[in-house]
Design a protein around this motif. Structure first.
Motif, PDB file in Angstrom:
ATOM      1  N   TRP A 103       0.818  -1.219   0.000  1.00  0.00           N
ATOM      2  CA  TRP A 103       0.000   0.000   0.000  1.00  0.00           C
ATOM      3  C   TRP A 103       0.850   1.268   0.000  1.00  0.00           C
ATOM      4  CZ3 TRP A 103      -1.630   3.355   4.357  1.00  0.00           C
ATOM      5  CH2 TRP A 103      -2.723   4.165   4.041  1.00  0.00           C
ATOM      6  N   LEU A 104       1.786   1.370   0.904  1.00  0.00           N
ATOM      7  CA  LEU A 104       2.634   2.565   0.964  1.00  0.00           C
ATOM      8  C   LEU A 104       3.659   2.586  -0.162  1.00  0.00           C
ATOM      9  CD1 LEU A 104       3.208   2.811   4.813  1.00  0.00           C
ATOM     10  CD2 LEU A 104       1.777   4.303   3.398  1.00  0.00           C
ATOM     11  N   ALA A 105       4.184   1.434  -0.516  1.00  0.00           N
ATOM     12  CA  ALA A 105       5.179   1.373  -1.592  1.00  0.00           C
ATOM     13  C   ALA A 105       4.586   1.863  -2.911  1.00  0.00           C
ATOM     14  CB  ALA A 105       5.704  -0.053  -1.739  1.00  0.00           C
ATOM     15  N   GLU A 106       3.342   1.479  -3.193  1.00  0.00           N
ATOM     16  CA  GLU A 106       2.687   1.925  -4.433  1.00  0.00           C
ATOM     17  C   GLU A 106       2.440   3.428  -4.404  1.00  0.00           C
ATOM     18  OE1 GLU A 106       1.910   0.674  -7.353  1.00  0.00           O
ATOM     19  OE2 GLU A 106       2.849  -1.247  -6.880  1.00  0.00           O
ATOM     20  N   GLN A 107       2.061   3.958  -3.259  1.00  0.00           N
ATOM     21  CA  GLN A 107       1.851   5.403  -3.172  1.00  0.00           C
ATOM     22  C   GLN A 107       3.155   6.160  -3.409  1.00  0.00           C
ATOM     23  OE1 GLN A 107      -0.772   6.910   0.014  1.00  0.00           O
ATOM     24  NE2 GLN A 107      -1.244   4.772   0.487  1.00  0.00           N
ATOM     25  N   LEU A 108       4.228   5.682  -2.821  1.00  0.00           N
ATOM     26  CA  LEU A 108       5.521   6.340  -3.031  1.00  0.00           C
ATOM     27  C   LEU A 108       5.960   6.249  -4.487  1.00  0.00           C
ATOM     28  CD1 LEU A 108       7.790   5.524   0.041  1.00  0.00           C
ATOM     29  CD2 LEU A 108       6.506   7.612  -0.461  1.00  0.00           C
ATOM     30  N   ARG A 109       5.699   5.117  -5.123  1.00  0.00           N
ATOM     31  CA  ARG A 109       6.043   4.961  -6.539  1.00  0.00           C
ATOM     32  C   ARG A 109       5.330   6.013  -7.382  1.00  0.00           C
ATOM     33  NH1 ARG A 109       3.800   2.787 -10.922  1.00  0.00           N
ATOM     34  NH2 ARG A 109       1.970   2.057  -9.753  1.00  0.00           N
ATOM     35  N   LEU A 110       4.061   6.219  -7.112  1.00  0.00           N
ATOM     36  CA  LEU A 110       3.289   7.208  -7.860  1.00  0.00           C
ATOM     37  C   LEU A 110       3.744   8.627  -7.526  1.00  0.00           C
ATOM     38  CD1 LEU A 110      -0.196   5.508  -7.502  1.00  0.00           C
ATOM     39  CD2 LEU A 110       1.100   5.774  -9.628  1.00  0.00           C
ATOM     40  N   ALA A 111       4.096   8.854  -6.265  1.00  0.00           N
ATOM     41  CA  ALA A 111       4.597  10.173  -5.876  1.00  0.00           C
ATOM     42  C   ALA A 111       5.901  10.491  -6.596  1.00  0.00           C
ATOM     43  CB  ALA A 111       4.792  10.239  -4.361  1.00  0.00           C
ATOM     44  N   GLU A 112       6.764   9.499  -6.708  1.00  0.00           N
ATOM     45  CA  GLU A 112       8.027   9.699  -7.411  1.00  0.00           C
ATOM     46  C   GLU A 112       7.803   9.983  -8.883  1.00  0.00           C
ATOM     47  OE1 GLU A 112      10.105   6.133  -6.521  1.00  0.00           O
ATOM     48  OE2 GLU A 112      10.634   6.746  -4.477  1.00  0.00           O
ATOM     49  N   ALA A 113       6.682   9.506  -9.426  1.00  0.00           N
ATOM     50  CA  ALA A 113       6.340   9.752 -10.829  1.00  0.00           C
ATOM     51  C   ALA A 113       5.609  11.080 -11.016  1.00  0.00           C
ATOM     52  CB  ALA A 113       5.495   8.612 -11.370  1.00  0.00           C
ATOM     53  N   GLY A 114       5.367  11.801  -9.930  1.00  0.00           N
ATOM     54  CA  GLY A 114       4.776  13.127 -10.043  1.00  0.00           C
ATOM     55  C   GLY A 114       3.403  13.308  -9.434  1.00  0.00           C
ATOM     56  N   ALA A 115       2.798  12.252  -8.911  1.00  0.00           N
ATOM     57  CA  ALA A 115       1.473  12.378  -8.295  1.00  0.00           C
ATOM     58  C   ALA A 115       1.574  13.188  -7.009  1.00  0.00           C
ATOM     59  CB  ALA A 115       0.881  11.008  -8.006  1.00  0.00           C
ATOM     60  N   GLU A 116       0.640  14.114  -6.821  1.00  0.00           N
ATOM     61  CA  GLU A 116       0.562  14.871  -5.575  1.00  0.00           C
ATOM     62  C   GLU A 116      -0.542  14.346  -4.665  1.00  0.00           C
ATOM     63  OE1 GLU A 116       1.588  19.363  -6.499  1.00  0.00           O
ATOM     64  OE2 GLU A 116       0.430  18.482  -8.148  1.00  0.00           O
ATOM     65  N   VAL A 117      -1.540  13.707  -5.273  1.00  0.00           N
ATOM     66  CA  VAL A 117      -2.639  13.073  -4.549  1.00  0.00           C
ATOM     67  C   VAL A 117      -2.872  11.704  -5.167  1.00  0.00           C
ATOM     68  CG1 VAL A 117      -5.052  13.230  -3.824  1.00  0.00           C
ATOM     69  CG2 VAL A 117      -3.705  15.329  -4.150  1.00  0.00           C
TER      70      VAL A 117
END
Length: 222
Positions: A103-117
């Motif tokens: 759950w957290l790993a996927e969120q961080l992956r998306l954040a690193e790709a530019g997601a803010e939310v």
């Protein structure tokens, strides 16, 4: 640059389901490189929820007397972000839910790709309290909001964003229902990059006596 993760869990009389929630968060926390701060917001609890939170290793807790999930989430976010909004990824789930190990790993992956939310999806762990017609209606409606790995659903039990994005969106509103959707709408209006991913998953309860009323109310409407 993100240097920490803070997870906010509002809880009202959740002694039965909170232990599994915290176990799942512990596993998810072990799979990311950043330190994770789990904060349980005890909202007007009358059972053993506070005792369970106090006994859980590495879990912080605060108490509010709001009996309002929007206020509880807002209080938790304020405590979690205090002085560190610019470096924190703020994740939210519910005490009756169990996050998946990544759950957290996927969120961080998306954040690193530019997601803010980041908005994730929920799966129900037990439909036994509901008639088959309600289950079918829910699944049909949910599928219509999913397009491959993307989706348009919003759940307070499965939501993450940068601390800066949270502040720019104005934070959680002090409402009893819909605080999650209001936050995401405000994020979109503020021009933040919102990503809905089916890879960010949470298993949640579909009990009829839901503490906040949002999900159970939606099911009753179906």
């Amino acid at each position: 640059m993100l240097t920490r993760i803070a997870v906010v869990v509002p809880a009202h009389d959740e002694e039965q389901l909170l232990p599994a929630c915290l176990d799942a968060l512990r596993e998810a926390s072990s799979r990311v490189p950043l330190p994770v701060d789990v904060l349980v917001v005890l909202d007007s609890c009358r059972d053993g929820t506070a005792r369970i939170a106090a006994a859980a290793a590495g879990v912080r807790r605060i108490e509010v007397r709001a009996r309002n999930v929007g206020q509880a989430r807002a209080a938790g976010a304020a405590a979690a972000l205090a002085g560190q909004a610019g470096t924190t990824w703020l994740a939210c789930t519910d005490a009756d839910s169990r996050v998946c190990p990544d759950w957290l790993a996927e969120q961080l992956r998306l954040a690193e790709a530019g997601a803010e939310v980041v908005t994730g999806v929920v799966e129900v762990d037990d439909w036994s309290e509901w008639p088959d017609a309600t289950v079918s209606a829910y699944r049909d409606a949910y599928r219509r909001g999913v397009r491959g790995e993307q989706h348009g659903h919003v759940h307070g039990a499965n939501l993450g964003l940068t601390g800066d994005a949270y502040r720019r969106a104005g934070g959680f509103r002090p409402v009893a229902v819909g605080e999650d959707q209001a936050l995401v709408r405000a994020a979109v209006d503020a021009g933040l990059r919102v990503v809905g991913s089916t890879r960010v998953r949470v298993l949640t309860s579909a009990r009829r006596d839901a503490r906040a009323g949002g999900f159970a109310g939606y099911l009753r409407a179906l």
